[in-house]
Design an enzyme around this catalytic site. Structure first.
Site, PDB file in Angstrom:
ATOM      1  N   TYR A  93       0.861  -1.182   0.000  1.00 26.07           N
ATOM      2  CA  TYR A  93       0.000   0.000   0.000  1.00 26.07           C
ATOM      3  C   TYR A  93       0.894   1.228   0.000  1.00 26.07           C
ATOM      4  O   TYR A  93       1.805   1.335   0.828  1.00 26.07           O
ATOM      5  CB  TYR A  93      -0.899  -0.010   1.235  1.00 26.07           C
ATOM      6  CG  TYR A  93      -1.829   1.184   1.359  1.00 26.07           C
ATOM      7  CD1 TYR A  93      -1.605   2.175   2.316  1.00 26.07           C
ATOM      8  CD2 TYR A  93      -2.934   1.323   0.529  1.00 26.07           C
ATOM      9  CE1 TYR A  93      -2.458   3.270   2.436  1.00 26.07           C
ATOM     10  CE2 TYR A  93      -3.798   2.415   0.654  1.00 26.07           C
ATOM     11  CZ  TYR A  93      -3.546   3.386   1.607  1.00 26.07           C
ATOM     12  OH  TYR A  93      -4.384   4.469   1.720  1.00 26.07           O
ATOM     13  N   ASP A 119       9.369   2.712  -0.505  1.00 21.35           N
ATOM     14  CA  ASP A 119       8.337   3.421   0.252  1.00 21.35           C
ATOM     15  C   ASP A 119       8.609   3.143   1.735  1.00 21.35           C
ATOM     16  O   ASP A 119       8.239   2.091   2.254  1.00 21.35           O
ATOM     17  CB  ASP A 119       6.957   2.919  -0.169  1.00 21.35           C
ATOM     18  CG  ASP A 119       5.863   3.491   0.710  1.00 21.35           C
ATOM     19  OD1 ASP A 119       4.677   3.255   0.403  1.00 21.35           O
ATOM     20  OD2 ASP A 119       6.178   4.167   1.719  1.00 21.35           O
ATOM     21  N   LYS A 164       4.459   9.379   8.513  1.00 21.69           N
ATOM     22  CA  LYS A 164       4.390   8.823   9.870  1.00 21.69           C
ATOM     23  C   LYS A 164       5.468   9.365  10.814  1.00 21.69           C
ATOM     24  O   LYS A 164       5.398  10.526  11.229  1.00 21.69           O
ATOM     25  CB  LYS A 164       4.395   7.279   9.806  1.00 21.69           C
ATOM     26  CG  LYS A 164       3.184   6.729   9.009  1.00 21.69           C
ATOM     27  CD  LYS A 164       3.171   5.231   8.938  1.00 21.69           C
ATOM     28  CE  LYS A 164       2.175   4.730   7.911  1.00 21.69           C
ATOM     29  NZ  LYS A 164       0.773   4.831   8.351  1.00 21.69           N
TER      30      LYS A 164
HETATM   31  P1  KE4 Z   1      -0.755   8.337   4.356  1.00 22.65           P
HETATM   32  O1  KE4 Z   1      -1.240   9.043   3.128  1.00 22.65           O
HETATM   33  O2  KE4 Z   1      -1.861   7.527   5.043  1.00 22.65           O
HETATM   34  O3  KE4 Z   1      -0.018   9.266   5.333  1.00 22.65           O
HETATM   35  O4  KE4 Z   1       0.379   7.290   3.938  1.00 22.65           O
HETATM   36  C1  KE4 Z   1       0.054   6.317   2.956  1.00 22.65           C
HETATM   37  C2  KE4 Z   1       1.004   5.137   3.112  1.00 22.65           C
HETATM   38  C3  KE4 Z   1       2.047   5.004   2.213  1.00 22.65           C
HETATM   39  N1  KE4 Z   1       2.933   3.986   2.324  1.00 22.65           N
HETATM   40  C4  KE4 Z   1       2.823   3.069   3.314  1.00 22.65           C
HETATM   41  C5  KE4 Z   1       3.819   1.963   3.410  1.00 22.65           C
HETATM   42  C6  KE4 Z   1       1.773   3.159   4.266  1.00 22.65           C
HETATM   43  O5  KE4 Z   1       1.668   2.223   5.248  1.00 22.65           O
HETATM   44  C7  KE4 Z   1       0.844   4.214   4.164  1.00 22.65           C
HETATM   45  C8  KE4 Z   1      -0.320   4.359   5.124  1.00 22.65           C
HETATM   46  N2  KE4 Z   1      -0.483   3.312   6.067  1.00 22.65           N
HETATM   47  C9  KE4 Z   1      -1.827   3.095   6.553  1.00 22.65           C
HETATM   48  C10 KE4 Z   1      -1.787   1.931   7.551  1.00 22.65           C
HETATM   49  N3  KE4 Z   1      -1.537   0.712   6.944  1.00 22.65           N
HETATM   50  C11 KE4 Z   1      -2.400   4.325   7.159  1.00 22.65           C
HETATM   51  C12 KE4 Z   1      -3.645   4.118   7.968  1.00 22.65           C
HETATM   52  C13 KE4 Z   1      -4.867   4.615   7.251  1.00 22.65           C
HETATM   53  O6  KE4 Z   1      -4.976   4.413   6.020  1.00 22.65           O
HETATM   54  O7  KE4 Z   1      -5.730   5.176   7.971  1.00 22.65           O
END
Ligand code: KE4
Length: 430
Positions: A144, A239, A267
Site C-alpha cells: 500500500y 516506500d 508517519k
Molecule cells: P498516508 O497518506 O496515510 O499518510 O500514507 C500512505 C502510506 C504510504 N505507504 C505506506 C507503506 C503506508 O503504510 C501508508 C499508510 N499506512 C496506513 C496503515 N496501513 C495508514 C492508515 C490509514 O490508512 O488510515
C-alpha cells in the site's frame, strides 16, 4: 469493557462523516463491531471516550514511535506555535529538518516535504516518470502506497481489508500503467520486465511490507530488485512511510544495506503531525519544480509547526540510538512470548524490529496470497478478546502491529498473559 460513549459517538459521527470515520481502516470493518473512539493518550496508553485504558500497538499506524505525550516534543510544538502556525513561505526550520534527515539517511542528496505518505509516493512516481520519460510502474500485490490512483491496484491495508484492492474510480488508462508483481518473488518481476521493460519508469515497494501484516523481504529480494532496476534504467523507490526512522536511523536502506534511488517518508517523520517527504539522488530530485519541469506543490508542505514536531522526534531518535536497540529487544521479547503463548494454535509470526504481526494458520506468510489465506475468523476473535481486555491491536489482519519506545516490561507481560488466555479459550472451543 463498556463502549457506550464510543457507540453514541459512532452513531453521531455517521450522520456527518462517511462511515463515521476519516480513514476506512479505522471502521473495524475487517474485525466487525463498532470502532472505539479515543479521548487522549499518554506513554504506551490510549484512553477511550468511556475513560478506559488500552496498551497501544497501533501508534496511530506508526508515527508515535516514542509513545504519546512526551513533554520534550509537546514543548517544541508549543514553542513553535507561539511564533505563528504557517506562512506559506520558506522558514529556517524546514532546512533544519532536511539537514537532520540527510545526516541520518546516507545517500539522500535532496528532500522535499509534503503532507502525507500518499503525497510522497504519488510525487515520487510522477518524478520517476518525468525523469525516465517512461510510463509503467511495478508495484507488489498487497503493498500500500497511499490512495493515489496509480496505487489502488491490488493495494493492501484498508483497500484489501474492505475488499477494494482495485478501487472504482481508477480509470483503465491509469490502471494500465501499473504492473503487479508478487512480493518476495523476483521471477514475477522479471516476467513484467520481459513484457514491459522498455517502458518501465519505476519499481516501488515497501522494503518491509506492513500492509498485508508484516512481511520482511527475503535476503535476495531487495538486492535482486536493485539489479533489475539498474539493468532497466528504472528508478527503484523504497516506500519507507512505515519503515523510515523506525527500523533504524537510516530506515530499511540502513537495515538491509540496499540504496534506493528515491525514498518516501511519512508517519514518524512528522512525529504525529501531518508530514510526508520524498528524496534521493540529486540527478533525479533536481527534475522537481521549481528546479526542473516535474510539477509538485503543497500549501502546507514544510509548515513550521509540523516541522517542529518532526524535528523534535527525529532529534531524539538521532541523539539516542539506543532506542533502536530497546525497540528490537521489546520486539524480540514480544515475539518469543507470543510463540509460547500461542503454542496450542496454528500461527505464524513475522517480525522486523518493532513491526510484528500474527497470522493464524500453519503456512508461512511471504506475500499477499499467503497472508490472505490466514484464518480471519480467529483473528477477529483475537482482536476483540484483546480489545475487551485493554490491548489495542490494529483492527485488521492486513496490518502490522507497531511497538513504541514507551511499551515496557509490564505492557508486554500483560499482553502475553492475555494472549495465553485467548489461546486456551480457543483450544477449549476447538
Ligand atoms: P498516508 O497518506 O496515510 O499518510 O500514507 C500512505 C502510506 C504510504 N505507504 C505506506 C507503506 C503506508 O503504510 C501508508 C499508510 N499506512 C496506513 C496503515 N496501513 C495508514 C492508515 C490509514 O490508512 O488510515
Amino acid at each position: 469493557m463498556n463502549f457506550s460513549k464510543s457507540e453514541e459517538l459512532f452513531e453521531r459521527a455517521q450522520r456527518s462523516i462517511p462511515g463515521g470515520v476519516n480513514s476506512p481502516v479505522r471502521a473495524f470493518k475487517s474485525v466487525g463491531g463498532k470502532p472505539v473512539f479515543f479521548e487522549r493518550a499518554k506513554g504506551a496508553y490510549l484512553y477511550d471516550a468511556d475513560g478506559q485504558a488500552y496498551i497501544d500497538f497501533v501508534n496511530s499506524w506508526g508515527p508515535m514511535i516514542l509513545g504519546q505525550g512526551r513533554e520534550d516534543i509537546l514543548n517544541a510544538v508549543q514553542d513553535r506555535m507561539s511564533k505563528g502556525l504557517t506562512f506559506g513561505a520558506p522558514t529556517a526550520i524546514e532546512i533544519e529538518l532536511a539537514e537532520l534527515i540527510k545526516s541520518m539517511v546516507p545517500g539522500l542528496d535532496l528532500i522535499r516535504m509534503v503532507n502525507s505518505g500518499t503525497e510522497a509516493c504519488m510525487s515520487a512516481i510522477r518524478l520517476a516518470r518525468g525523469y525516465t520519460g517512461k510510463s509503467k510502474i511495478i508495484k507488489f500485490a498487497g503493498c500500500y502506497h497511499g490512495h493515489a490512483d496509480s496505487f489502488l491496484i491490488k493495494a493492501g491495508s484498508g483497500a484489501v481489508t474492505l475488499g477494494t484492492p482495485d478501487s472504482p474510480g481508477v480509470t483503465p488508462g491509469t490502471a494500465a500503467d501499473t504492473l503487479i508483481a508478487e512480493y518476495n518473488n523476483l521471477e514475477s518481476v522479471r516476467k513484467q520486465v520481459e513484457d514491459h521493460g522498455s517502458d518501465l519508469a519505476a519499481i516501488i515497494l515497501e522494503p518491509v511490507a506492513g500492509n498485508m501484516g508484516c512481511i520482511p523481504p527475503s535476503k535476495e529480494f531487495l538486492q535482486g530488485l536493485r539489479e533489475i532496476a539498474d539493468q532497466q534504467g528504472a528508478v527503484l523507490i523504497f516506500d519507507e512511510v512505515m519503515t523510515g526512522f523506525r527500523l533504524a536511523k537510516g530506515g530499511a536502506q540502513e537495515a538491509y544495506g540496499i540504496q534506493a534511488d528515491l525514498v518516501t517518508y511519512g508517519k514518524v517523520i512528522g512525529g504525529g503531525m501531518p508530514v510526508g517527504a520524498f528524496g534521493g539522488k540529486r540527478e533525479i530530485m533536481e527534475k522537481i519544480s521549481p528546479l526542473g519541469p516535474v510539477y509538485q506543490a503543497g500549501t502546507l508542505s514544510g509548515n513550521p509547526l509540523a516541522m517542529a514536531c518532526g524535528l523534535a522526534t527525529l532529534g531524539i531518535l538521532n541523539e539516542q540510538p539506543e532506542i533502536y536497540q530497546k525497540l528490537e529487544n521489546t520486539g524480540a521479547k514480544l515475539e518469543s512470548g507470543l510463540r509460547e503463548a500461542l503454542e496450542p494454535l496454528e500461527f505464524t509470526i513475522n517480525r522486523k524490529g518493532s513491526m510484528i504481526s500474527v497470522h493464524f494458520g500453519s503456512h508461512s506468510v511471504l506475500d499477499f496470497d499467503s497472508a490472505a489465506k490466514a484464518n480471519n475468523d480467529r483473528f477477529k476473535r483475537f482482536f476483540h478478546f484483546m480489545l475487551n481486555h485493554g490491548v489495542y491491536l490494529p483492527p485488521s489482519a492486513f496490518e502490522t502491529w507497531f511497538i513504541s519506545e514507551a511499551i515496557g516490561e509490564n505492557e508486554i507481560q500483560k499482553t502475553l498473559d492475555l494472549v495465553g488466555e485467548f489461546a486456551r479459550l480457543e483450544t477449549a472451543i476447538a
